[in-house]
Design a protein around this motif. Structure first.
Motif, PDB file in Angstrom:
ATOM      1  N   LYS A 218      -3.481   2.859  -6.550  1.00  0.00           N
ATOM      2  CA  LYS A 218      -2.704   1.920  -7.643  1.00  0.00           C
ATOM      3  C   LYS A 218      -2.027   2.791  -8.629  1.00  0.00           C
ATOM      4  O   LYS A 218      -0.925   2.680  -9.374  1.00  0.00           O
ATOM      5  CB  LYS A 218      -3.521   0.891  -7.935  1.00  0.00           C
ATOM      6  N   GLN A 241       0.508  -9.317   2.900  1.00  0.00           N
ATOM      7  CA  GLN A 241       0.800  -9.364   1.357  1.00  0.00           C
ATOM      8  C   GLN A 241       1.685 -10.386   0.987  1.00  0.00           C
ATOM      9  O   GLN A 241       1.489 -10.952   0.020  1.00  0.00           O
ATOM     10  CB  GLN A 241       1.679  -7.800   1.183  1.00  0.00           C
ATOM     11  N   ARG A 249      -3.290  -5.944  -0.589  1.00  0.00           N
ATOM     12  CA  ARG A 249      -2.308  -4.991  -0.953  1.00  0.00           C
ATOM     13  C   ARG A 249      -1.658  -4.056   0.375  1.00  0.00           C
ATOM     14  O   ARG A 249      -2.652  -3.529   0.815  1.00  0.00           O
ATOM     15  CB  ARG A 249      -2.825  -3.975  -1.780  1.00  0.00           C
TER      16      ARG A 249
END
Length: 316
Positions: A218, A241, A249
């Motif tokens: 991330k 997702q 994710r």
């Protein structure tokens, strides 16, 4: 239950725990998918003998002359079945093609099945004895394992544990045999697989113990994904997702070129791209859209989304 396998803590879990401790297993798996989009699963039920046999058949096929493999390219098929030659697939938004070739096996459907109009028949290389039998067996085993993983994901999402069973029944799932040839000369801007996200629901990957697979965290770091021999790497695809409104994710990942000491070695792997059935409508699950907000993505059928993405990666 978790092992530290990279510089970050990605879940490494035993599928046996799905029965022994279903809530704990679902929580650990789900949290890893929220944070990284990836997890590693051992004790997955795919026999090592079958894995070894499939790898041997794949190596035998890819060793065939290019002229022979070219006979199994299906014009206009979008790479959905048979052979896709080296240098075709290109990551979305990229200009440099990937350094790989692959073979696709899809679901076998009976005559008259309503999905036959969008799911092509398989083709099989006659030059490799036992190829069809081995990969149909592996396909079915992947399929069953994927459903068990989806049951845990459903539990994590607090929907009915059987929610996904019908969504993937007769799904347009594809098993890919991948060959990344040895690198004997400079590759320039090309790498084995450019940064991309998977299109499908979840991906189950065998053969990633050879170094090269990396995921993007991330905070923008690339970290290696390093399973042990025979372990499954599982990651979330764009379809799931979208269905979870971004809670789970779909992570960008890539396969980087080998270090000089490994450049003379080919790399082989076998991902199974588990898909929803073609007529399934992908729209945000109840409870995944905060009150007062709109879903991040509009509804779209699984089939329409697949076609859209295949065009983006130059397979159509």
């Amino acid at each position: 239950m978790t092992d530290v396998i990279t510089s970050d803590t990605i879940a490494s879990v035993s599928l046996n725990d799905a029965d022994r401790d279903p809530d704990g297993f679902a929580r650990e798996l789900g949290e890893s998918f929220v944070d990284y989009g990836f997890a590693i699963v051992r004790d997955h039920g795919i026999p090592q003998e079958l894995i070894d046999r499939a790898e041997a058949k794949a190596k035998e096929y890819f060793a065939l002359p290019d002229a022979v493999k070219q006979q199994y390219v299906i014009p206009g098929g979008g790479g959905a079945r048979g052979h896709t030659p080296f240098g075709i697939e290109t990551a979305k938004g990229a200009k440099a093609h990937d350094l790989k070739e692959f073979w696709h096996v899809g679901r076998e459907l009976p005559a008259g099945h309503p999905f036959r109009n969008v799911m092509a028949d398989n083709v099989w290389p006659s030059e490799v004895p036992g190829f069809k039998e081995t990969f149909l067996e592996l396909y079915d085993t992947f399929d069953r394992t994927g459903v068990k993983v989806l049951r845990a994901i459903a539990r994590f999402l607090k929907v009915d544990e059987d929610y996904f069973t019908d969504t993937v029944r007769d799904g347009n799932s594809v098993m890919r045999m991948l060959h990344y040839p040895p690198q004997t000369e400079a590759t320039g801007e090309h790498i084995r697989a450019g940064a991309h996200e998977d299109i499908n629901t979840i991906t189950l990957l065998l053969g990633a113990e050879e170094a090269g697979l990396e995921l993007n965290t991330k905070d923008g770091r690339w970290i290696p994904v390093s399973p042990k021999k025979g372990e499954l790497v599982i990651n979330i695809g764009d379809m799931l997702q979208r269905l979870t409104n971004g809670r789970l994710r779909s992570t960008s990942h890539r396969v980087v070129n080998p270090t000089p000491d490994r450049a003379s070695k080919a790399r082989y792997s076998m991902p199974f791209f588990l898909h929803f059935r073609p007529d399934f409508m992908i729209e945000a699950l109840p409870g995944t859209v905060p009150e007062g907000e709109e879903p991040k993505w509009p509804p779209i059928s699984s089939h329409d989304y697949l076609q859209e993405r295949l065009r983006e990666i130059k397979l159509k």
